[in-house]
Design an enzyme around this catalytic site. Structure first.
Site, short mmCIF file in Angstrom:
data_model
loop_
_atom_site.label_atom_id
_atom_site.label_comp_id
_atom_site.label_asym_id
_atom_site.label_seq_id
_atom_site.Cartn_x
_atom_site.Cartn_y
_atom_site.Cartn_z
N LYS A 61 -104.02 7.83 -29.78
CA LYS A 61 -103.93 9.26 -29.49
C LYS A 61 -105.28 9.83 -29.06
O LYS A 61 -105.37 10.64 -28.12
CB LYS A 61 -103.41 10.01 -30.71
N GLN A 117 -101.60 12.09 -40.28
CA GLN A 117 -100.92 10.82 -40.06
C GLN A 117 -100.16 10.40 -41.31
O GLN A 117 -100.72 10.34 -42.41
CB GLN A 117 -101.93 9.74 -39.66
N ASP A 122 -97.56 18.64 -34.19
CA ASP A 122 -96.26 17.97 -34.19
C ASP A 122 -95.10 18.93 -33.93
O ASP A 122 -94.00 18.51 -33.57
CB ASP A 122 -96.02 17.27 -35.53
#
Length: 293
Positions: free
Chosen positions: A53, A97, A120
């Site tokens: 990412k 995460q 998210d």
């Protein structure tokens, strides 16, 4: 008949090019969109995913912020880091995460994220806003994977207006939230949510114009379940150890034979996965744009 491949890597590449231009425009105003990750512990798979990412965000021109804590970090340690990122003006969006170590209250951590910085798009506040908003423009982060599914179809000139979408899977990441996006008036699809305990799942699938398979069950969607010409998006992942090689092998929710019946099929990997990451970056860039007014 061979289904048209919905190439997530190509679509994500196009999105990233567009984001690169938007980031450059923000930089002319003295703003560099910043994306952060919070990693607790040293799980190799999580480290690999987080690293990917950050490489992608840096390629777009974003500010990449990596924050790590040891596996024995306390609840207070993680909460303090969340508060720090919430207050950091250089961070426009971030993710925690998962999974977190078992001694950490994951729900409490995720709910502590500033909804405006929820990369998210799964914070309860943002999902609640989505529930309430059928008509108006969205001004909060959207769930990345559902948005990626829709964007992948739209970028392949698939019109969802009036289509019947059957979703397999009831998880928070996609199953429980995708209907909120698909039934907005700008999309105007009809959604049926099914799962592994649905009676006569095959019957529901056979009625679908679009199938979104996100149950995490190997080949739960078979060719016999699919209407001729339907669009099938393979989202779920199952990992099994190959008895011959001893290596882990990835399987999707959709059997390969579906491509002989469907009109459109997204591969797994290479379909919705790259789109999810691209829309994660989009959420952060959009947050920076909102902050810039």
């Amino acid at each position: 008949m061979t289904a048209l491949k919905l190439d997530g890597r190509a679509a994500a590449g196009a999105i990233n090019e567009e984001l690169r231009e938007r980031v450059a425009a923000l930089k002319t105003r003295g703003i560099t969109p910043g994306i952060a990750t919070v990693l607790v512990g040293a799980d190799p798979a999580s480290q690999l995913y987080v690293g990917m990412k950050h490489r992608q965000s840096e390629a777009i021109g974003m500010n990449s912020i990596q924050r790590e804590l040891s596996a024995d970090a306390t609840q207070s340690d993680v909460e303090a880091l969340i508060d720090e990122l919430n207050d950091d003006p250089d961070c426009h969006g971030y993710i925690v995460q998962l999974p977190l170590p078992k001694h950490i209250d994951t729900d409490a951590i995720l709910e502590r994220i500033d909804p405006a910085k929820d990369a998210d798009g799964l914070h309860p506040t943002n999902l609640g806003r989505l529930v309430l908003n059928v008509n108006s423009p969205i001004t909060s982060p959207l769930p990345c994977t559902p948005r990626g599914v829709i964007e992948l179809l739209l970028r392949n000139d698939y019109d969802l207006h009036g289509k019947h979408v059957v979703v397999v899977g009831r998880g928070v990441t996609i199953g429980r939230s995708i209907g909120l996006l698909l039934t907005r008036r700008e999309i105007n699809a009809t959604v049926t949510l099914t799962h592994t305990a649905t009676a006569d799942l095959a019957h529901h699938l056979q009625q679908a114009d679009v199938i979104v398979a996100a149950a995490g069950v190997k080949h739960i969607v078979q060719a016999a379940h699919v209407k001729q010409g339907a669009a099938v998006l393979d989202v779920g992942v199952t990992r099994e150890i190959d008895p011959e090689s001893g290596k882990s092998k990835v399987f999707g929710d959709v059997h390969p034979d579906v491509a002989e019946v469907a009109g459109f099929v997204s591969p797994n990997p290479g379909g919705v996965g790259p789109m999810t990451v691209a829309l994660l970056m989009t959420n952060v860039v959009e947050a920076a744009e909102r902050m810039a007014g």
